[in-house]
Design a protein around this motif. Structure first.
Motif, PDB file in Angstrom:
ATOM      1  N   THR A  58       0.826  -1.209   0.000  1.00  0.00           N
ATOM      2  CA  THR A  58       0.000   0.000   0.000  1.00  0.00           C
ATOM      3  C   THR A  58       0.864   1.264   0.000  1.00  0.00           C
ATOM      4  N   LEU A  59       2.023   1.223   0.649  1.00  0.00           N
ATOM      5  CA  LEU A  59       2.953   2.360   0.609  1.00  0.00           C
ATOM      6  C   LEU A  59       3.432   2.587  -0.825  1.00  0.00           C
ATOM      7  N   TYR A  60       3.837   1.525  -1.478  1.00  0.00           N
ATOM      8  CA  TYR A  60       4.308   1.596  -2.865  1.00  0.00           C
ATOM      9  C   TYR A  60       3.202   2.106  -3.787  1.00  0.00           C
ATOM     10  N   LEU A  61       2.010   1.526  -3.660  1.00  0.00           N
ATOM     11  CA  LEU A  61       0.896   1.928  -4.520  1.00  0.00           C
ATOM     12  C   LEU A  61       0.543   3.396  -4.304  1.00  0.00           C
ATOM     13  N   SER A  62       0.516   3.816  -3.055  1.00  0.00           N
ATOM     14  CA  SER A  62       0.171   5.190  -2.748  1.00  0.00           C
ATOM     15  C   SER A  62       1.248   6.165  -3.230  1.00  0.00           C
ATOM     16  N   VAL A  64      -7.725   5.047  -9.357  1.00  0.00           N
ATOM     17  CA  VAL A  64      -6.505   4.472  -9.917  1.00  0.00           C
ATOM     18  C   VAL A  64      -5.866   3.530  -8.901  1.00  0.00           C
ATOM     19  N   ILE A  65      -5.786   3.945  -7.646  1.00  0.00           N
ATOM     20  CA  ILE A  65      -5.153   3.098  -6.633  1.00  0.00           C
ATOM     21  C   ILE A  65      -5.979   1.844  -6.385  1.00  0.00           C
ATOM     22  N   VAL A  66      -7.298   1.950  -6.496  1.00  0.00           N
ATOM     23  CA  VAL A  66      -8.149   0.769  -6.315  1.00  0.00           C
ATOM     24  C   VAL A  66      -7.849  -0.268  -7.393  1.00  0.00           C
ATOM     25  N   ASN A 102     -10.191   4.726   2.064  1.00  0.00           N
ATOM     26  CA  ASN A 102     -11.286   3.793   2.334  1.00  0.00           C
ATOM     27  C   ASN A 102     -10.977   2.407   1.762  1.00  0.00           C
ATOM     28  N   GLY A 103     -10.421   2.382   0.556  1.00  0.00           N
ATOM     29  CA  GLY A 103     -10.028   1.102  -0.050  1.00  0.00           C
ATOM     30  C   GLY A 103      -8.975   0.401   0.780  1.00  0.00           C
ATOM     31  N   ALA A 104      -7.992   1.158   1.261  1.00  0.00           N
ATOM     32  CA  ALA A 104      -6.952   0.581   2.107  1.00  0.00           C
ATOM     33  C   ALA A 104      -7.545   0.034   3.401  1.00  0.00           C
ATOM     34  N   ILE A 105      -8.502   0.758   3.966  1.00  0.00           N
ATOM     35  CA  ILE A 105      -9.139   0.314   5.211  1.00  0.00           C
ATOM     36  C   ILE A 105      -9.838  -1.021   5.012  1.00  0.00           C
ATOM     37  N   VAL A 106     -10.689  -1.112   3.986  1.00  0.00           N
ATOM     38  CA  VAL A 106     -11.467  -2.344   3.812  1.00  0.00           C
ATOM     39  C   VAL A 106     -10.584  -3.525   3.414  1.00  0.00           C
ATOM     40  N   VAL A 107      -9.580  -3.281   2.571  1.00  0.00           N
ATOM     41  CA  VAL A 107      -8.674  -4.366   2.186  1.00  0.00           C
ATOM     42  C   VAL A 107      -7.832  -4.793   3.389  1.00  0.00           C
ATOM     43  N   GLY A 108      -7.282  -3.817   4.112  1.00  0.00           N
ATOM     44  CA  GLY A 108      -6.481  -4.125   5.293  1.00  0.00           C
ATOM     45  C   GLY A 108      -7.279  -4.878   6.340  1.00  0.00           C
ATOM     46  N   TYR A 109      -8.526  -4.443   6.560  1.00  0.00           N
ATOM     47  CA  TYR A 109      -9.373  -5.122   7.542  1.00  0.00           C
ATOM     48  C   TYR A 109      -9.695  -6.542   7.094  1.00  0.00           C
ATOM     49  N   LYS A 110      -9.969  -6.715   5.817  1.00  0.00           N
ATOM     50  CA  LYS A 110     -10.270  -8.054   5.282  1.00  0.00           C
ATOM     51  C   LYS A 110      -9.089  -8.999   5.482  1.00  0.00           C
ATOM     52  N   ALA A 127      -7.023   6.710 -18.866  1.00  0.00           N
ATOM     53  CA  ALA A 127      -6.921   5.337 -19.366  1.00  0.00           C
ATOM     54  C   ALA A 127      -7.047   4.326 -18.225  1.00  0.00           C
ATOM     55  N   VAL A 128      -6.428   4.615 -17.099  1.00  0.00           N
ATOM     56  CA  VAL A 128      -6.507   3.687 -15.958  1.00  0.00           C
ATOM     57  C   VAL A 128      -7.934   3.626 -15.422  1.00  0.00           C
ATOM     58  N   ILE A 129      -8.601   4.779 -15.329  1.00  0.00           N
ATOM     59  CA  ILE A 129      -9.988   4.789 -14.861  1.00  0.00           C
ATOM     60  C   ILE A 129     -10.882   4.026 -15.841  1.00  0.00           C
ATOM     61  N   ALA A 130     -10.648   4.184 -17.140  1.00  0.00           N
ATOM     62  CA  ALA A 130     -11.411   3.420 -18.139  1.00  0.00           C
ATOM     63  C   ALA A 130     -11.173   1.928 -17.957  1.00  0.00           C
ATOM     64  N   SER A 131      -9.947   1.548 -17.621  1.00  0.00           N
ATOM     65  CA  SER A 131      -9.629   0.145 -17.372  1.00  0.00           C
ATOM     66  C   SER A 131     -10.405  -0.389 -16.169  1.00  0.00           C
ATOM     67  N   VAL A 132     -10.512   0.412 -15.118  1.00  0.00           N
ATOM     68  CA  VAL A 132     -11.288   0.010 -13.930  1.00  0.00           C
ATOM     69  C   VAL A 132     -12.734  -0.229 -14.306  1.00  0.00           C
TER      70      VAL A 132
END
Length: 182
Positions: free
Chosen positions: A14-18, A27-29, A65-73, A124-129
Motif C-alpha cells: 500500500t505504501l508503494y501503490l500510494s 486508480v489506486i483501487v 477507504n479502499g486501504a481500510i477495507v482491504v487491510g481489515y479483510k 486510461a486507468v480509470i477506463a480500465s477500472v
C-alpha cells in the motif's frame, strides 16, 4: 501465512501503490486489485468488487477507504491501521514538500505540462477500472446487475444526476434485493 508477514507485505504494497499512483482513488483501487487479487491471491475478484463498493460509498478519500477495507479483510483492525498509515504517508510527504516549494512549482512550465500529460494516463486507468468492473457484472450474468449498471451510467453521463443519488439508489436496490432473496 503469518500475520506479521501479511502486515509487512500489506504495508509495503500500500505504501508503494500510494507513492506511485497519480490520479486519485480509482486508480489506486485498480492497482490494489492487481496486487491483492491477481498477484498475491489474497482476495477473490468478486470480493474485491464488494470492497470497492464499500470504499466508494463510505465518506472520505476512496484510496484510504479502499486501504481500510482491504487491510481489515486481510488482517483485521491491525491490517486496517497498517494500510491506512502506509496509504497516507506518501501524499503527506509529497504535499509537505510541494507546500514548501509551491511558488516555484506553480509557475514551472515543465511541471505543469507533466501533470497535464498524466491526465491522459489517469483517464486510461480509470477506463480500465470501469471495463474490469463491468466485465465482472456481465460475467455474473445477473440481469438486474446489468440493468443497474446501464441505468447508473445513463443517469450519470446523459442526465447529469449527482453520483451521490445514484449510489443511494443502488444501496436501496441492494438492500431490497437482499430482503427479497431471503
Amino acid at each position: 501465512m503469518k500475520k506479521k508477514t501479511v502486515l509487512l507485505k500489506l504495508f509495503v504494497s500500500t505504501l508503494y501503490l500510494s507513492a506511485f499512483t497519480f490520479g486519485g482513488g480509482y486508480v489506486i483501487v485498480t492497482l490494489m486489485k492487481k496486487k491483492f487479487v491477481d498477484d498475491y491471491h489474497w482476495i477473490e475478484k468478486d470480493e474485491m468488487l464488494d470492497l470497492v463498493a464499500i470504499a466508494q460509498s463510505a465518506p472520505g478519500a476512496i484510496a484510504v477507504n479502499g486501504a481500510i477495507v482491504v487491510g481489515y479483510k486481510l488482517a483485521g483492525i491491525l491490517g486496517a491501521l497498517t494500510a491506512i498509515i502506509a496509504t497516507i504517508i506518501p501524499p503527506f510527504v509529497i504535499i509537505s514538500v510541494i507546500s514548501v516549494f509551491y511558488n516555484a512549482f506553480k509557475t514551472n512550465y515543465v511541471v505543469s505540462e507533466v501533470l497535464e500529460g498524466m491526465q491522459a494516463g489517469v483517464g486510461a486507468v480509470i477506463a480500465s477500472v470501469v471495463c474490469d468492473m463491468a466485465a465482472g457484472v456481465v460475467i455474473e450474468r445477473s440481469r438486474l446487475s446489468m440493468v443497474i449498471m446501464v441505468c447508473a451510467f445513463i443517469a450519470a453521463c446523459f442526465f447529469g444526476i449527482n453520483v451521490i443519488y445514484i449510489i443511494i439508489a443502488c444501496v436501496l436496490i441492494g438492500i431490497a434485493r437482499v430482503f427479497i432473496n431471503r
